[in-house]
Structures are given as C-alpha cells and as structure tokens.
Design a protein around this motif. Structure first.
Motif, PDB file in Angstrom:
ATOM      1  N   THR A  76       0.813  -1.217   0.000  1.00  0.00           N
ATOM      2  CA  THR A  76       0.000   0.000   0.000  1.00  0.00           C
ATOM      3  C   THR A  76       0.847   1.267   0.000  1.00  0.00           C
ATOM      4  O   THR A  76       0.328   2.353   0.133  1.00  0.00           O
ATOM      5  N   SER A 129      -1.724  -1.379  -6.110  1.00  0.00           N
ATOM      6  CA  SER A 129      -3.032  -1.712  -5.562  1.00  0.00           C
ATOM      7  C   SER A 129      -3.545  -2.964  -6.248  1.00  0.00           C
ATOM      8  O   SER A 129      -3.668  -2.996  -7.478  1.00  0.00           O
ATOM      9  N   ASP A 130      -3.801  -4.003  -5.460  1.00  0.00           N
ATOM     10  CA  ASP A 130      -4.351  -5.248  -5.989  1.00  0.00           C
ATOM     11  C   ASP A 130      -3.492  -5.798  -7.133  1.00  0.00           C
ATOM     12  O   ASP A 130      -3.983  -6.158  -8.193  1.00  0.00           O
ATOM     13  N   CYS A 163      -5.992   7.380  -7.521  1.00  0.00           N
ATOM     14  CA  CYS A 163      -5.953   6.123  -6.773  1.00  0.00           C
ATOM     15  C   CYS A 163      -7.340   5.767  -6.252  1.00  0.00           C
ATOM     16  O   CYS A 163      -7.795   4.631  -6.379  1.00  0.00           O
ATOM     17  N   GLY A 164      -8.024   6.745  -5.633  1.00  0.00           N
ATOM     18  CA  GLY A 164      -9.358   6.485  -5.119  1.00  0.00           C
ATOM     19  C   GLY A 164     -10.345   6.124  -6.212  1.00  0.00           C
ATOM     20  O   GLY A 164     -11.172   5.216  -6.049  1.00  0.00           O
ATOM     21  N   GLY A 190     -10.160   2.516  -7.353  1.00  0.00           N
ATOM     22  CA  GLY A 190     -10.461   1.478  -6.369  1.00  0.00           C
ATOM     23  C   GLY A 190      -9.398   1.273  -5.318  1.00  0.00           C
ATOM     24  O   GLY A 190      -9.479   0.327  -4.524  1.00  0.00           O
ATOM     25  N   GLY A 191      -8.378   2.140  -5.293  1.00  0.00           N
ATOM     26  CA  GLY A 191      -7.326   2.019  -4.288  1.00  0.00           C
ATOM     27  C   GLY A 191      -7.752   2.616  -2.961  1.00  0.00           C
ATOM     28  O   GLY A 191      -8.867   3.117  -2.796  1.00  0.00           O
ATOM     29  N   ARG A 192      -6.830   2.605  -1.995  1.00  0.00           N
ATOM     30  CA  ARG A 192      -7.136   3.122  -0.656  1.00  0.00           C
ATOM     31  C   ARG A 192      -6.051   4.123  -0.246  1.00  0.00           C
ATOM     32  O   ARG A 192      -5.163   3.814   0.552  1.00  0.00           O
ATOM     33  N   PRO A 193      -6.109   5.332  -0.809  1.00  0.00           N
ATOM     34  CA  PRO A 193      -5.078   6.322  -0.480  1.00  0.00           C
ATOM     35  C   PRO A 193      -5.063   6.710   0.985  1.00  0.00           C
ATOM     36  O   PRO A 193      -4.056   7.218   1.480  1.00  0.00           O
ATOM     37  N   GLU A 194      -6.156   6.431   1.712  1.00  0.00           N
ATOM     38  CA  GLU A 194      -6.178   6.774   3.126  1.00  0.00           C
ATOM     39  C   GLU A 194      -5.200   5.938   3.935  1.00  0.00           C
ATOM     40  O   GLU A 194      -4.862   6.279   5.090  1.00  0.00           O
ATOM     41  N   THR A 195      -4.709   4.832   3.360  1.00  0.00           N
ATOM     42  CA  THR A 195      -3.746   3.982   4.066  1.00  0.00           C
ATOM     43  C   THR A 195      -2.302   4.466   3.878  1.00  0.00           C
ATOM     44  O   THR A 195      -1.392   3.941   4.510  1.00  0.00           O
ATOM     45  N   TRP A 196      -2.085   5.451   2.989  1.00  0.00           N
ATOM     46  CA  TRP A 196      -0.746   5.923   2.748  1.00  0.00           C
ATOM     47  C   TRP A 196      -0.251   6.731   3.940  1.00  0.00           C
ATOM     48  O   TRP A 196      -0.988   7.518   4.537  1.00  0.00           O
TER      49      TRP A 196
END
Length: 263
Positions: free
Chosen positions: A211, A228-229, A252-253, A256-262
């Motif tokens: 991530t 991502s994935d 990224c969002g 379908g990614g999760r930029p909040e995890t960066w």
C-alpha cells in the motif's frame, strides 16, 4: 492451435514489411485502416508494432531529431529488408541493455522503495519523457475511440482497466498506447491541459502487493507511484509536487485504491 484470421499467420494478415511501413507512416490510409483493424485482433502483431514504435521514439529522443513536415517533393528510397530492420533493432536493444547495466547503480533510490517495486516507476518516467514531446503521434488510440482503447488495453493486460477523469484539474484525455513492461504489457494514458502541459498514467501488472505511496524524481519530472491489488500505477508530470500528489490521490481512489492507508 487455431489458424483463424486473428493470427499473424493468416492469409490476410499484414506481413512484417507492411507492419514496418505502418509504423513509418508509409502506407495509404486505406491500408492503414486495415492494419489497425488487424492489430486490434492480433496481440502478437500489436506488441510488435508497439515495440517498434517505442524503439523509434526512443532513438528520436536520444538523437534530438524533431519531427519534420513532409517535403514538397517525392523522395524515392530503397526499402530496407525487414530482417535487417529487426537486426538493427536487436543491436539497439543490446546497447540499451548495456547502458542499463552501466547506469543502474547511478539511479537514486528515492522514497525508500526497493528496486523491484521502483523499476516500473522508472519505466513510467522514461515513457513520459519519450512520448509527451510528440505532437503528431503522442498516442496510438485517440480519446475519440475511448471505448476501443479501454477494451484493447484491458485485453492486453488481462485486467479490466478504466480511465480516470482529470477534468476538474483542467486535463483532458488525449488517448493511450500499449508499452512493453517489466514482465508483460503496460498501458500509458496521456492527458493534456489548455496550455499544452501533459500528464501520463502508466499501468502494469505487479507480482507483489503493498500500500506504499512513493515519489520518483528525474530532473523537473515527478512520478508518484503506488501498487493496488497487484497493479502498479504511476502518474508522471512536470507540475508542482503537491498538486501532482493531490491528483495521484484522486486517481488512486477513483481506480479502487485506498489512499487513506498511505503514510
């Protein structure tokens, strides 16, 4: 194995000489349309054309040869046999491999990432440097054929792709192209604003997953990249770093990614 019309060995398929002439823009438009239709059905021929185009663009970039307008006279020249063209291309590939080995240790490992993960960011940066200066042929498939572009690249990467919109940032889609990646095909989508500045989004398959969100710099170019994935994404451009980061987070969002995890 099926010997249908989708294979390069079919009777109606263009030979290597026709594909070479297609890359050099030496075919009549009627024949170019037929070749384009064939490339949409034939992954092997499409990959060959993409490889030749990449080699040609890279040589133009290295030699600083600008594109010229067509001369007002007819130039007759002997056609170089396809096997000789392939041999020359192979020589250039060998030279490129040697340069990569020689210059590899000099490339800074920015952002704390390991070389395996960062390698696709380097490829994204090189693709940006090679193709964004192009004015006549910046992409293989233009934005007007977006549905065909997405279907074609999704099939080649064996993964459903989508093209994020960057309209709110003032960038519209120019189109996209197929590129050779580290261990398989890659896709490049190009965007442009009203001032002519361009951004590219590079997409390719990645064996590992994580991530992390990292930055790669080369001169005035910046590339934010993430995984991502099991898909690697890299957004490249010469714009201010904070703005490019904001766009990358949005992209990224949307994908379908999760930029909040960066971190």
């Amino acid at each position: 194995m099926n010997n249908d019309e989708n294979t390069t060995g079919s009777a109606n398929a263009p030979d290597l000489r026709a594909l070479s002439a297609f890359v050099d823009s030496e075919l009549p438009e009627s024949e170019r349309a037929a070749v384009r239709e064939h490339l949409a059905r034939d992954p092997q021929a499409s990959a060959q054309v993409a490889s030749w185009r990449a080699q040609k663009a890279a040589l133009q970039a290295l030699c600083g040869a600008p594109e010229r307008e067509e001369p007002p006279f007819i130039l007759l020249r002997a056609r170089i046999p396809w096997w000789r063209r392939v041999a020359v291309a192979a020589c250039w590939l060998a030279v490129g491999a040697g340069l990569a080995l020689a210059l590899g240790p000099l490339v800074p490992r920015l952002g704390g990432g390991n070389g395996d993960v960062m390698s696709f960011a380097r490829r994204a940066d090189i693709a940006y440097a090679v193709y964004t200066p192009e004015r006549r042929h910046p992409v293989e498939v233009v934005a007007a054929e977006e549905e065909h572009l997405i279907n074609w690249l999704s099939k080649r990467l064996n993964r459903h792709l989508s093209v994020p919109s960057l309209q709110e940032y003032g960038y519209t889609l120019v189109g996209g192209r197929l590129l050779p990646g580290e261990a398989g095909p890659a896709a490049q989508f190009m965007y442009e604003n009203q001032g002519g500045a361009r951004l590219t989004l590079y997409v390719t398959g990645i064996p590992k997953d994580e991530t992390a969100f990292r930055l790669f710099r080369d001169g005035n170019r910046r590339t934010f990249y993430w995984i991502s994935d099991h898909m690697g994404y890299a957004l490249s451009g010469p714009i201010e770093e904070d703005k490019l980061r904001s766009i990358a987070i949005e992209v990224c969002g949307e994908l379908g990614g999760r930029p909040e995890t960066w971190q």
